[in-house]
Write an enzyme that holds these catalytic residues in place. Structure first.
Site, PDB file in Angstrom:
ATOM      1  N   ARG A  67       0.848  -1.203   0.000  1.00 42.62           N
ATOM      2  CA  ARG A  67       0.000   0.000   0.000  1.00 42.62           C
ATOM      3  C   ARG A  67       0.881   1.249   0.000  1.00 42.62           C
ATOM      4  NH1 ARG A  67      -4.392   1.007   4.857  1.00 42.62           N
ATOM      5  NH2 ARG A  67      -5.216   3.048   4.183  1.00 42.62           N
TER       6      ARG A  67
ATOM      7  N   SER B 192       4.659   9.347  13.694  1.00 42.99           N
ATOM      8  CA  SER B 192       3.740   8.289  13.271  1.00 42.99           C
ATOM      9  C   SER B 192       3.482   7.290  14.403  1.00 42.99           C
ATOM     10  CB  SER B 192       4.315   7.567  12.050  1.00 42.99           C
ATOM     11  OG  SER B 192       5.670   7.224  12.257  1.00 42.99           O
TER      12      SER B 192
ATOM     13  N   GLU C  38      -4.201  13.371  13.296  1.00 42.19           N
ATOM     14  CA  GLU C  38      -5.100  12.244  13.040  1.00 42.19           C
ATOM     15  C   GLU C  38      -5.084  11.401  14.312  1.00 42.19           C
ATOM     16  OE1 GLU C  38      -7.015  11.906  10.596  1.00 42.19           O
ATOM     17  OE2 GLU C  38      -6.193  13.155   9.016  1.00 42.19           O
TER      18      GLU C  38
ATOM     19  N   ARG D  73      -9.798   3.857   6.218  1.00 43.28           N
ATOM     20  CA  ARG D  73      -9.117   5.055   5.699  1.00 43.28           C
ATOM     21  C   ARG D  73      -8.992   4.990   4.182  1.00 43.28           C
ATOM     22  NH1 ARG D  73      -3.053   5.704   5.629  1.00 43.28           N
ATOM     23  NH2 ARG D  73      -3.106   3.779   6.826  1.00 43.28           N
TER      24      ARG D  73
ATOM     25  N   ASN E  59       0.865   1.364  14.822  1.00 45.46           N
ATOM     26  CA  ASN E  59       0.092   0.338  14.092  1.00 45.46           C
ATOM     27  C   ASN E  59       0.309   0.354  12.595  1.00 45.46           C
ATOM     28  OD1 ASN E  59      -1.279   2.746  13.828  1.00 45.46           O
ATOM     29  ND2 ASN E  59      -3.304   1.793  13.868  1.00 45.46           N
ATOM     30  N   TYR E  60       0.793   1.451  12.056  1.00 44.46           N
ATOM     31  CA  TYR E  60       1.178   1.525  10.630  1.00 44.46           C
ATOM     32  C   TYR E  60       2.491   2.282  10.532  1.00 44.46           C
ATOM     33  CZ  TYR E  60      -3.412   0.034   8.771  1.00 44.46           C
ATOM     34  OH  TYR E  60      -4.551  -0.656   8.424  1.00 44.46           O
TER      35      TYR E  60
ATOM     36  N   CYS F  13      -7.337   2.815  14.013  1.00 43.59           N
ATOM     37  CA  CYS F  13      -8.146   3.954  14.460  1.00 43.59           C
ATOM     38  C   CYS F  13      -9.532   3.888  13.857  1.00 43.59           C
ATOM     39  CB  CYS F  13      -7.474   5.258  14.077  1.00 43.59           C
ATOM     40  SG  CYS F  13      -7.304   5.429  12.313  1.00 43.59           S
ATOM     41  N   THR F  14      -9.621   3.293  12.668  1.00 34.07           N
ATOM     42  CA  THR F  14     -10.900   3.207  11.957  1.00 34.07           C
ATOM     43  C   THR F  14     -11.605   1.884  12.195  1.00 34.07           C
ATOM     44  OG1 THR F  14      -9.618   2.414  10.111  1.00 34.07           O
ATOM     45  CG2 THR F  14     -10.280   4.748  10.048  1.00 34.07           C
TER      46      THR F  14
ATOM     47  N   LYS G 143       9.900  11.251  13.221  1.00 33.33           N
ATOM     48  CA  LYS G 143       9.996  10.671  14.559  1.00 33.33           C
ATOM     49  C   LYS G 143       9.045   9.472  14.561  1.00 33.33           C
ATOM     50  CE  LYS G 143       8.866   9.718  18.689  1.00 33.33           C
ATOM     51  NZ  LYS G 143       8.927   8.280  18.896  1.00 33.33           N
TER      52      LYS G 143
ATOM     53  N   THR H 267       8.368   4.281  18.793  1.00 33.71           N
ATOM     54  CA  THR H 267       9.507   3.494  19.260  1.00 33.71           C
ATOM     55  C   THR H 267       9.302   2.037  18.884  1.00 33.71           C
ATOM     56  OG1 THR H 267      10.042   5.055  21.004  1.00 33.71           O
ATOM     57  CG2 THR H 267      10.729   2.762  21.336  1.00 33.71           C
TER      58      THR H 267
HETATM   59  P1  NAP Z   1       0.678   7.371  20.722  1.00 35.76           P
HETATM   60  O1  NAP Z   1       1.042   6.671  21.964  1.00 35.76           O
HETATM   61  O2  NAP Z   1      -0.057   8.625  20.775  1.00 35.76           O
HETATM   62  O3  NAP Z   1       2.064   7.601  19.914  1.00 35.76           O
HETATM   63  C1  NAP Z   1       2.007   8.131  18.599  1.00 35.76           C
HETATM   64  C2  NAP Z   1       3.367   8.739  18.279  1.00 35.76           C
HETATM   65  O4  NAP Z   1       3.571   9.880  19.112  1.00 35.76           O
HETATM   66  C3  NAP Z   1       4.543   7.813  18.564  1.00 35.76           C
HETATM   67  O5  NAP Z   1       5.558   8.035  17.612  1.00 35.76           O
HETATM   68  C4  NAP Z   1       4.994   8.289  19.941  1.00 35.76           C
HETATM   69  O6  NAP Z   1       6.337   7.998  20.239  1.00 35.76           O
HETATM   70  C5  NAP Z   1       4.828   9.772  19.773  1.00 35.76           C
HETATM   71  N1  NAP Z   1       4.764  10.532  21.013  1.00 35.76           N
HETATM   72  C6  NAP Z   1       4.383  10.123  22.231  1.00 35.76           C
HETATM   73  N2  NAP Z   1       4.473  11.139  23.119  1.00 35.76           N
HETATM   74  C7  NAP Z   1       4.937  12.215  22.430  1.00 35.76           C
HETATM   75  C8  NAP Z   1       5.266  13.575  22.758  1.00 35.76           C
HETATM   76  N3  NAP Z   1       5.140  14.039  23.993  1.00 35.76           N
HETATM   77  N4  NAP Z   1       5.730  14.387  21.782  1.00 35.76           N
HETATM   78  C9  NAP Z   1       5.877  13.936  20.519  1.00 35.76           C
HETATM   79  N5  NAP Z   1       5.584  12.666  20.137  1.00 35.76           N
HETATM   80  C10 NAP Z   1       5.113  11.828  21.087  1.00 35.76           C
HETATM   81  O7  NAP Z   1      -0.177   6.420  19.752  1.00 35.76           O
HETATM   82  P2  NAP Z   1       0.157   4.906  19.328  1.00 35.76           P
HETATM   83  O8  NAP Z   1      -0.008   4.056  20.533  1.00 35.76           O
HETATM   84  O9  NAP Z   1       1.448   4.848  18.593  1.00 35.76           O
HETATM   85  O10 NAP Z   1      -1.018   4.636  18.287  1.00 35.76           O
HETATM   86  C11 NAP Z   1      -2.306   4.251  18.734  1.00 35.76           C
HETATM   87  C12 NAP Z   1      -3.200   5.471  18.787  1.00 35.76           C
HETATM   88  O11 NAP Z   1      -3.076   6.216  17.580  1.00 35.76           O
HETATM   89  C13 NAP Z   1      -4.668   5.089  18.880  1.00 35.76           C
HETATM   90  O12 NAP Z   1      -5.353   6.008  19.693  1.00 35.76           O
HETATM   91  C14 NAP Z   1      -5.182   5.218  17.457  1.00 35.76           C
HETATM   92  O13 NAP Z   1      -6.557   5.494  17.390  1.00 35.76           O
HETATM   93  C15 NAP Z   1      -4.367   6.375  16.970  1.00 35.76           C
HETATM   94  N6  NAP Z   1      -4.245   6.315  15.530  1.00 35.76           N
HETATM   95  C16 NAP Z   1      -4.966   7.203  14.774  1.00 35.76           C
HETATM   96  C17 NAP Z   1      -4.885   7.129  13.393  1.00 35.76           C
HETATM   97  C18 NAP Z   1      -5.628   8.082  12.505  1.00 35.76           C
HETATM   98  O14 NAP Z   1      -5.287   8.148  11.308  1.00 35.76           O
HETATM   99  N7  NAP Z   1      -6.598   8.809  13.002  1.00 35.76           N
HETATM  100  C19 NAP Z   1      -4.105   6.169  12.769  1.00 35.76           C
HETATM  101  C20 NAP Z   1      -3.384   5.282  13.584  1.00 35.76           C
HETATM  102  C21 NAP Z   1      -3.467   5.354  14.974  1.00 35.76           C
HETATM  103  P3  NAP Z   1       6.649   6.673  21.118  1.00 35.76           P
HETATM  104  O15 NAP Z   1       6.268   5.506  20.283  1.00 35.76           O
HETATM  105  O16 NAP Z   1       8.123   6.760  21.361  1.00 35.76           O
HETATM  106  O17 NAP Z   1       5.836   6.778  22.359  1.00 35.76           O
HETATM  107  O1  G3P Z   2      -5.258   3.217  12.379  1.00 42.70           O
HETATM  108  C1  G3P Z   2      -4.704   3.406  11.116  1.00 42.70           C
HETATM  109  C2  G3P Z   2      -5.728   4.065  10.246  1.00 42.70           C
HETATM  110  O2  G3P Z   2      -5.103   4.906   9.349  1.00 42.70           O
HETATM  111  C3  G3P Z   2      -6.582   2.968   9.642  1.00 42.70           C
HETATM  112  O3  G3P Z   2      -6.246   2.744   8.316  1.00 42.70           O
HETATM  113  O4  G3P Z   2      -6.811   1.723   6.135  1.00 42.70           O
HETATM  114  O5  G3P Z   2      -6.805   0.294   8.198  1.00 42.70           O
HETATM  115  O6  G3P Z   2      -8.603   1.999   7.834  1.00 42.70           O
HETATM  116  P1  G3P Z   2      -7.155   1.622   7.577  1.00 42.70           P
END
Ligand code: NAP
Ligand code: G3P
Length: 484
Positions: free
Chosen positions: A111, A159, A258, A445, A162-163, A292-293, A185, A188
């Site tokens: 993708r 980013s 997002e 998405r 999960n992706y 997220c979706t 960035k 991790t």
């Molecule tokens: P997360 O814990 O918020 O972390 C996302 C990114 O932010 C990681 O790279 C993380 O680094 C970084 N980060 C954490 N604290 C930060 C700070 N203080 N300053 C700058 N960057 C910081 O989210 P995740 O666990 O990776 O992903 C799951 C979440 O993301 C879920 O809530 C999901 O719904 C959401 N999500 C939304 C979408 C969308 O398109 N709407 C898509 C995918 C996921 P570290 O890994 O080092 O902590």
């Molecule tokens: O959580 C990642 C978000 O971008 C979902 O993508 O294509 O699985 O709906 P998708």
């Protein structure tokens, strides 16, 4: 030996065109959520290293922004070709680093190949416009405005786990084609996968300093880089908690966020239930619900629920559970914290009267797909994002009750409406406070050129290839004033 890591599998960051080891030898060990095995070490970069990266980004911006778009596009096409050749190899890294099942991992890389190519295509069509002064009352033929889009400067791309490849590329590629320099960035847990994406882009011919990486825990280095005066735009995908935190810190730095979701599937009496059941099971449980979706709640009437639940139960209980190296759908969650949240949400719901139709079984970090019926608005699972394979059914009185509950969520990413009545579909879609409504499909998405946006606590701004390019560029007008 790869240029990305040394013989101890200490990974490097891309700094000013060079794969660079940590100067302070401060590493974060990445273990696999699949079996705890060692995946590699990623540098925990210091503030001084971040300063240096941002300086290199500034130095390379002017020259990069002047590279013709067709040359920028050629680099993206070449990166896509490199990634395509390495898709299976990189997918295996995803499998072990984030416990993504192999089929989904390969799909994420492929993708991303398509994403890079499409971004190059769209970039080449950014041709600017010319406006004639005479078109506006009192205007003059002698006044012509040439409007083009120009980059913002240094884009910080952050980013989620999960992706780590696709949602890094979804920021990096549009930023680059728009003429920006980029600092990535990565998450991790997912950083190693993301570094392989960066390697493909760098090997494709990006000039030094145009794309760089900063690895390190967001909780340690995140605030520093987000508040750095050298960052001109922040493109973030991740949790609502962190997104809101960043938006407070960002001061005047523009953001694209997002964030989380609690996507509802509203199912009407006339829905094709076998089709709907298949669609929802896929939408709720792929990658163990870590999307997220993902479909994160079903809103429907008693009449529909009684017929739908047996169909859902049968399909859910057939979902293969296990090691992502095998052909499974349900894999271990990203970490113990995620599994603990899942247990809390299930236990809370059942303690308040919900019924586990199937699932409610956790082994380590593996949460068996769980369908909860009789979920009420008093239960945490009705409102919290589980990011795990838990699907609650909330019984509603009618479509207006469903709209009320759907809109009461703090989130507003997507919703689905299943019905064969287009008038009812639009009645509901028009009233839902979300970025996207899917009619007769799971929330998702893709395809990646569609606009993708969240409202309320699900984010701000719009992703999607063209929309991302527009978010990370701005119009610039040059007005020619002719003399007769
Ligand atoms: P997360 O814990 O918020 O972390 C996302 C990114 O932010 C990681 O790279 C993380 O680094 C970084 N980060 C954490 N604290 C930060 C700070 N203080 N300053 C700058 N960057 C910081 O989210 P995740 O666990 O990776 O992903 C799951 C979440 O993301 C879920 O809530 C999901 O719904 C959401 N999500 C939304 C979408 C969308 O398109 N709407 C898509 C995918 C996921 P570290 O890994 O080092 O902590
Ligand atoms: O959580 C990642 C978000 O971008 C979902 O993508 O294509 O699985 O709906 P998708």
């Amino acid at each position: 030996m790869s240029k990305l890591f040394d013989d101890q599998k200490n990974y490097k960051n891309l700094v000013n065109g060079q794969w660079t080891s940590s100067i302070n030898h401060n590493y974060i060990q990445i273990s696999s959520p699949v079996d705890g095995s060692f995946v590699g070490n990623v540098p925990s970069m210091s503030q001084s290293e971040v300063d240096e990266v941002i300086q290199f980004s500034k130095e390379s911006f002017q020259s990069w922004s002047r590279v013709p778009i067709y040359e920028k596009a050629a680099i993206l096409y070449k990166a896509a070709a490199i990634l395509e050749v390495r898709a299976n190899e990189i997918a295996e890294i995803l499998v072990m680093e984030i416990a993504k099942d192999r089929k989904s991992a390969i799909s994420e890389v492929k993708r991303t190949v398509d994403f890079l190519r499409y971004t190059a295509d769209v970039g080449k069509n950014m041709e600017g416009v010319a406006l004639n002064g005479e078109n506006f009352p009192g205007g003059s033929k002698n006044k012509i405005s040439y409007v083009k889009r120009v980059p913002l400067g240094t884009v910080l791309s952050i980013s989620p786990f999960n992706y780590p490849i696709n949602l890094s590329a979804s920021k990096v590629a549009p930023a680059l084609i728009g003429g920006n320099t980029v600092i990535l960035k990565p998450p991790t847990q997912g950083a190693i996968s993301a570094l392989h994406l960066v390697e493909a882009l760098q090997d494709a011919g990006l000039p030094k300093g145009v794309l760089q990486t900063v690895t390190g825990k967001g909780s340690e280095i995140g605030d520093y880089i987000v508040t750095h005066s050298g960052v001109d735009f922040i493109n973030f995908t991740g949790s609502t908690e962190i997104g809101k935190h960043l938006s407070k810190l960002a001061n005047m730095t523009p953001l694209l966020l997002e964030l989380g979701g609690k996507d509802a599937a509203i199912i009407l009496e006339d829905a094709d239930l076998p089709f709907t059941a298949s669609n929802i099971v896929d939408g709720a449980f792929s990658y163990s619900g870590q999307r997220c979706t993902a479909v994160k709640r079903i809103l429907t009437t008693d009449e529909v629920a009684e017929k739908l639940i047996p169909l859902l139960k049968e399909k859910i209980e057939k979902l293969p559970v296990g090691d992502p190296r095998d052909e499974v759908i349900i894999t271990p969650l990203i970490d113990q914290k995620a599994a603990d949240l899942a247990k809390f949400l299930i236990d809370d719901a059942i303690s308040k009267g919900a019924v586990a139709i199937t699932g409610n079984r956790i082994e380590g970090t593996t949460v068996y797909p769980t369908l909860l019926d009789g979920v009420t608005e008093e239960m945490e699972i009705a409102w919290q994002e589980p990011f795990s394979p838990i699907l609650p059914i909330i019984r509603v009185k009618d479509k207006d009750d469903a709209i009320r509950i759907a809109n009461n969520s703090e989130y507003g990413l997507q919703s689905s409406v299943f019905t064969q009545d287009i008038n009812k579909a639009f009645y509901i879609a028009d009233r839902l406070e979300v970025g996207t409504v899917q009619i007769n499909n799971k929330t998702e998405r893709g395809p990646d050129h569609f606009p993708f946006m969240g409202v309320k606590s699900s984010g701000m701004g719009t992703q999607g290839v063209r929309y991302s390019i527009d978010s990370m560029t701005r119009p610039k007008a040059i007005v020619v004033n002719l003399r007769e």
